[in-house]
Design a protein around this motif. Structure first.
Motif, PDB file in Angstrom:
ATOM      1  N   ARG A  18       0.678  -1.018   0.000  1.00 21.73           N
ATOM      2  CA  ARG A  18      -0.061   0.489  -0.053  1.00 21.73           C
ATOM      3  C   ARG A  18       0.936   1.484  -0.092  1.00 21.73           C
ATOM      4  NH1 ARG A  18      -1.565   4.003   3.781  1.00 21.73           N
ATOM      5  NH2 ARG A  18      -1.087   2.459   5.566  1.00 21.73           N
ATOM      6  N   SER A  20       0.122   5.537   0.484  1.00 23.19           N
ATOM      7  CA  SER A  20      -0.811   6.307   0.434  1.00 23.19           C
ATOM      8  C   SER A  20      -1.306   7.105  -0.607  1.00 23.19           C
ATOM      9  CB  SER A  20      -0.506   7.290   2.196  1.00 23.19           C
ATOM     10  OG  SER A  20      -0.044   6.347   2.569  1.00 23.19           O
ATOM     11  N   THR A  21      -0.761   7.468  -1.650  1.00 25.83           N
ATOM     12  CA  THR A  21      -0.436   8.637  -2.187  1.00 25.83           C
ATOM     13  C   THR A  21      -0.609   8.371  -3.637  1.00 25.83           C
ATOM     14  OG1 THR A  21       1.473  10.084  -2.717  1.00 25.83           O
ATOM     15  CG2 THR A  21      -0.386  10.528  -0.660  1.00 25.83           C
ATOM     16  N   SER A  48      -5.124   5.775   1.602  1.00 24.45           N
ATOM     17  CA  SER A  48      -4.455   6.358   2.640  1.00 24.45           C
ATOM     18  C   SER A  48      -5.486   5.443   4.131  1.00 24.45           C
ATOM     19  CB  SER A  48      -5.446   7.402   3.829  1.00 24.45           C
ATOM     20  OG  SER A  48      -4.633   7.475   5.042  1.00 24.45           O
ATOM     21  N   GLY A  49      -3.592   4.784   4.535  1.00 25.98           N
ATOM     22  CA  GLY A  49      -4.379   3.895   5.985  1.00 25.98           C
ATOM     23  C   GLY A  49      -5.682   4.663   7.059  1.00 25.98           C
ATOM     24  N   THR A  50      -5.728   5.592   6.956  1.00 26.16           N
ATOM     25  CA  THR A  50      -6.711   6.030   7.720  1.00 26.16           C
ATOM     26  C   THR A  50      -8.485   5.508   7.160  1.00 26.16           C
ATOM     27  OG1 THR A  50      -7.243   7.808   6.901  1.00 26.16           O
ATOM     28  CG2 THR A  50      -5.343   7.635   8.879  1.00 26.16           C
ATOM     29  N   ARG A  54     -10.409  -0.451   1.840  1.00 26.51           N
ATOM     30  CA  ARG A  54      -9.952  -0.527   1.067  1.00 26.51           C
ATOM     31  C   ARG A  54      -9.728  -2.341   0.061  1.00 26.51           C
ATOM     32  NH1 ARG A  54      -4.420  -0.589   4.416  1.00 26.51           N
ATOM     33  NH2 ARG A  54      -5.841  -0.815   6.122  1.00 26.51           N
ATOM     34  N   ARG A  77       1.921  -1.009   6.081  1.00 30.04           N
ATOM     35  CA  ARG A  77       1.388  -1.056   5.609  1.00 30.04           C
ATOM     36  C   ARG A  77       0.076  -1.854   5.194  1.00 30.04           C
ATOM     37  NH1 ARG A  77       2.335   2.802   2.597  1.00 30.04           N
ATOM     38  NH2 ARG A  77       2.909   3.692   5.315  1.00 30.04           N
ATOM     39  N   ARG A  80      -4.541   0.075   9.704  1.00 33.01           N
ATOM     40  CA  ARG A  80      -4.829   2.169   9.102  1.00 33.01           C
ATOM     41  C   ARG A  80      -4.366   2.519  10.999  1.00 33.01           C
ATOM     42  NH1 ARG A  80     -10.063  -0.449   9.168  1.00 33.01           N
ATOM     43  NH2 ARG A  80     -11.707  -0.380  10.686  1.00 33.01           N
TER      44      ARG A  80
END
Length: 200
Positions: A18, A20-21, A48-50, A54, A77, A80
């Motif tokens: 993963r 994030s951007t 994003s992990g948050t 996903r 990774r 979140r």
């Protein structure tokens, strides 16, 4: 010759990566996962992990079966939040799934690595205890200050945390967890959303 250490793991090796951007690249993580001979690799790019949902992670969890080994480049990774990571590892343990993190040298197929599952299980419960205590203390402090708190929540924090544990660790759906605590799905989903915001 690979710069990454080889790993010993039974069954299929299922990789997850993963970033994030959308500007970040998955290549280094994918190279590391390929170097340890992952059979399948799932990824989330620009997520994003948050983010509670996903698609890559969800697809991987659906694919997993007993005896598989989940492989990641780094611990952060996967989850979140620390609580989410801990819950995933508890779920893996219960489902008979192994876990390896290349960078941290974690491998739950080894005698020493098995301790990781026990530590994260204890940490998940510790995190939930802290959340419950902080929520109750915050409400009590607000009452003492004379703050108007409005209508009381339809579910108390302990009930929400119990439902959260059932979903994350036991694999229940939100609807199944809602039935277990005798509320409706929408109400539980709203409370879970607030909880996820608090721990992310």
């Amino acid at each position: 010759m690979s710069i990454w250490p080889s790993i010993s793991a039974p069954g299929r090796r299922i990789g997850y990566a993963r970033v994030s951007t959308k500007d970040q690249k998955l290549r280094m993580q994918r190279d590391a996962l390929n170097s340890v001979a992952c059979d399948l690799i799932f990824d989330d790019h620009g997520v994003s992990g948050t983010n509670a949902s996903r698609s890559g992670l969800d697809d991987m969890l659906t694919e997993l079966r007993e005896g598989d080994t989940v492989v990641v480049f780094k611990l952060d990774r996967l989850g979140r939040s620390v609580l989410h990571l801990a819950d995933l590892l508890v779920l893996f343990q219960r489902e008979g799934i192994h876990f390896c993190s290349i960078s941290e040298g974690i491998n739950t197929t080894t005698p020493g690595g098995k301790l990781v599952y026990h530590l994260f299980s204890a940490f998940a419960e510790f995190q939930r205890d802290i959340i419950a205590e902080n929520t109750i203390a915050g409400l009590e402090a607000a009452r003492k200050r004379g703050t108007r708190l409005g209508r009381p929540p339809t579910l108390d924090i302990e009930t929400v945390l119990a439902a959260h544990r059932a979903i994350q660790q036991d694999g229940l759906s939100v609807a199944e967890a809602a039935r277990r605590i005798r509320t409706n799905r929408t109400t539980l989903q709203r409370h879970l959303g607030k909880l996820d915001q608090a721990v992310s």
